[in-house]
Design a protein around this motif. Structure first.
Motif, PDB file in Angstrom:
ATOM      1  N   TYR A  62     -36.064  -1.743  -7.612  1.00 33.64           N
ATOM      2  CA  TYR A  62     -37.216  -1.949  -8.492  1.00 33.64           C
ATOM      3  C   TYR A  62     -37.865  -3.321  -8.290  1.00 33.64           C
ATOM      4  O   TYR A  62     -39.069  -3.490  -8.546  1.00 33.64           O
ATOM      5  N   ILE A  63     -37.102  -4.311  -7.819  1.00 30.76           N
ATOM      6  CA  ILE A  63     -37.644  -5.666  -7.665  1.00 30.76           C
ATOM      7  C   ILE A  63     -38.796  -5.672  -6.667  1.00 30.76           C
ATOM      8  O   ILE A  63     -39.894  -6.183  -6.951  1.00 30.76           O
ATOM      9  N   ASN A  64     -38.577  -5.103  -5.494  1.00 30.30           N
ATOM     10  CA  ASN A  64     -39.638  -5.094  -4.488  1.00 30.30           C
ATOM     11  C   ASN A  64     -40.726  -4.075  -4.802  1.00 30.30           C
ATOM     12  O   ASN A  64     -41.891  -4.280  -4.441  1.00 30.30           O
ATOM     13  N   PHE A 140     -41.904  -1.158 -13.693  1.00 35.06           N
ATOM     14  CA  PHE A 140     -40.571  -0.658 -13.377  1.00 35.06           C
ATOM     15  C   PHE A 140     -39.540  -1.273 -14.314  1.00 35.06           C
ATOM     16  O   PHE A 140     -39.549  -2.485 -14.559  1.00 35.06           O
ATOM     17  N   LEU A 141     -38.668  -0.428 -14.830  1.00 31.93           N
ATOM     18  CA  LEU A 141     -37.562  -0.909 -15.649  1.00 31.93           C
ATOM     19  C   LEU A 141     -36.502  -1.545 -14.747  1.00 31.93           C
ATOM     20  O   LEU A 141     -36.302  -1.089 -13.615  1.00 31.93           O
ATOM     21  N   PRO A 142     -35.805  -2.571 -15.221  1.00 32.67           N
ATOM     22  CA  PRO A 142     -34.799  -3.259 -14.393  1.00 32.67           C
ATOM     23  C   PRO A 142     -33.491  -2.472 -14.307  1.00 32.67           C
ATOM     24  O   PRO A 142     -32.467  -2.859 -14.868  1.00 32.67           O
ATOM     25  N   LEU A 143     -33.528  -1.351 -13.583  1.00 31.91           N
ATOM     26  CA  LEU A 143     -32.355  -0.496 -13.431  1.00 31.91           C
ATOM     27  C   LEU A 143     -31.780  -0.667 -12.028  1.00 31.91           C
ATOM     28  O   LEU A 143     -32.535  -0.717 -11.051  1.00 31.91           O
ATOM     29  N   HIS A 146     -31.908   4.333  -9.079  1.00 31.42           N
ATOM     30  CA  HIS A 146     -32.933   5.286  -9.512  1.00 31.42           C
ATOM     31  C   HIS A 146     -33.988   4.588 -10.368  1.00 31.42           C
ATOM     32  O   HIS A 146     -34.103   4.821 -11.573  1.00 31.42           O
ATOM     33  N   GLU A 147     -34.744   3.710  -9.734  1.00 31.94           N
ATOM     34  CA  GLU A 147     -35.777   2.944 -10.422  1.00 31.94           C
ATOM     35  C   GLU A 147     -36.709   3.872 -11.200  1.00 31.94           C
ATOM     36  O   GLU A 147     -36.998   4.989 -10.766  1.00 31.94           O
ATOM     37  N   ARG A 148     -37.180   3.401 -12.350  1.00 31.47           N
ATOM     38  CA  ARG A 148     -37.978   4.252 -13.236  1.00 31.47           C
ATOM     39  C   ARG A 148     -39.105   3.444 -13.853  1.00 31.47           C
ATOM     40  O   ARG A 148     -38.934   2.282 -14.219  1.00 31.47           O
ATOM     41  N   LEU A 149     -40.269   4.084 -13.980  1.00 35.73           N
ATOM     42  CA  LEU A 149     -41.436   3.449 -14.575  1.00 35.73           C
ATOM     43  C   LEU A 149     -41.473   3.691 -16.081  1.00 35.73           C
ATOM     44  O   LEU A 149     -41.209   4.797 -16.550  1.00 35.73           O
TER      45      LEU A 149
END
Length: 251
Positions: A62-64, A140-143, A146-149
């Motif tokens: 999610y960071i990038n 994006f949530l900091p997960l 399985h990154e999630r918006l």
């Protein structure tokens, strides 16, 4: 007509970029973030009119992805993975959607191509993805996996599927499965999962995909796909248990 940016991150995706970036050429802007590639990803990406950025790779994907979103300047943003493709029909549906009032984001189905065939079961279709949103309406949530918006506003739905080609060849498959093993192991550690919980997970994952979600209806390819997922989750479980056993304990 509203404008649209396509945001993509990539790590060693040289073999996939002609298909993915070629399908995105209609967009007003393509933001491309190269995450530590050491193949010909940069050379291939620069064949297209991209805004190119180089960043270190991170298991926290999610960071990038959020970095790519933050660089986008158009009215709408579509997140596209380097191993995906926008069909002409999906392109036209996206154009109609962003021109209409109402929703600030959209989910869409995704078709997955495994072992030479489009799968229809086992959780691989419709495999709904939230990828399209108005700039400023989602983050994006900091997960760790399985990154999630998270979206602020109503979400619509598209009918045409995004096309997904997870592995270009066996080498690409091994590389990506090793990466998935790493990030899944990391997620277990962050949540401090119990040994029994992680050991049961590959078996419940296989049963869910192959039996409950009818993966067996995809024949041999459905079995091979479920087995591949089983092995990845099992490898993550065994690695996590070993790391946990080696971790020093407080006395």
């Amino acid at each position: 007509m509203p404008t649209i940016s396509i945001a993509m991150i990539a790590n060693n995706e040289e073999k996939n970029l002609a298909r993915s970036l070629g399908s995105a050429a209609w967009a007003d802007e393509i933001v491309f973030v190269d995450c530590g590639s050491h193949d010909g990803t940069e050379v291939e990406a620069r064949k297209y009119p991209v805004k190119y950025f180089a960043r270190p790779n991170s298991p926290a994907v999610y960071i990038n992805k959020q970095f790519a979103v933050d660089q986008a300047a158009c009215d709408w943003i579509l997140i596209l993975d380097a191993d995906e493709e926008i069909s002409p029909a999906l392109k036209e549906e996206i154009k109609r959607f962003i021109a209409a009032p109402g929703a600030v984001a959209a989910r869409m189905p995704r078709r997955n191509f495994y072992f030479g065939r489009w799968l229809r079961h086992g959780g691989k279709y419709p495999d709904t993805q939230l990828r399209l949103f108005k700039r400023g309406s989602a983050r994006f949530l900091p997960l760790p996996v399985h990154e999630r918006l998270a979206v602020d506003g109503p979400v619509g739905r598209l009918e045409e599927p995004l096309l997904h080609y997870p592995y270009s060849d066996e080498e690409d498959m091994r590389r990506k499965l090793a990466f998935y093993t790493e990030i899944l192991t990391r997620s277990y550690a962050l949540k401090d999962r119990g040994r029994l919980s992680v050991l049961l997970r590959p078996f419940t994952r296989f049963f869910s995909a192959y039996i409950l979600k009818l993966g067996f209806l995809d024949g041999t390819r459905g079995f091979k796909t479920a087995l591949m997922d089983f092995r990845t989750v099992l490898a993550s479980a065994l690695l996590y248990i070993r790391q946990k056993a080696e971790r020093p304990t407080d006395k």
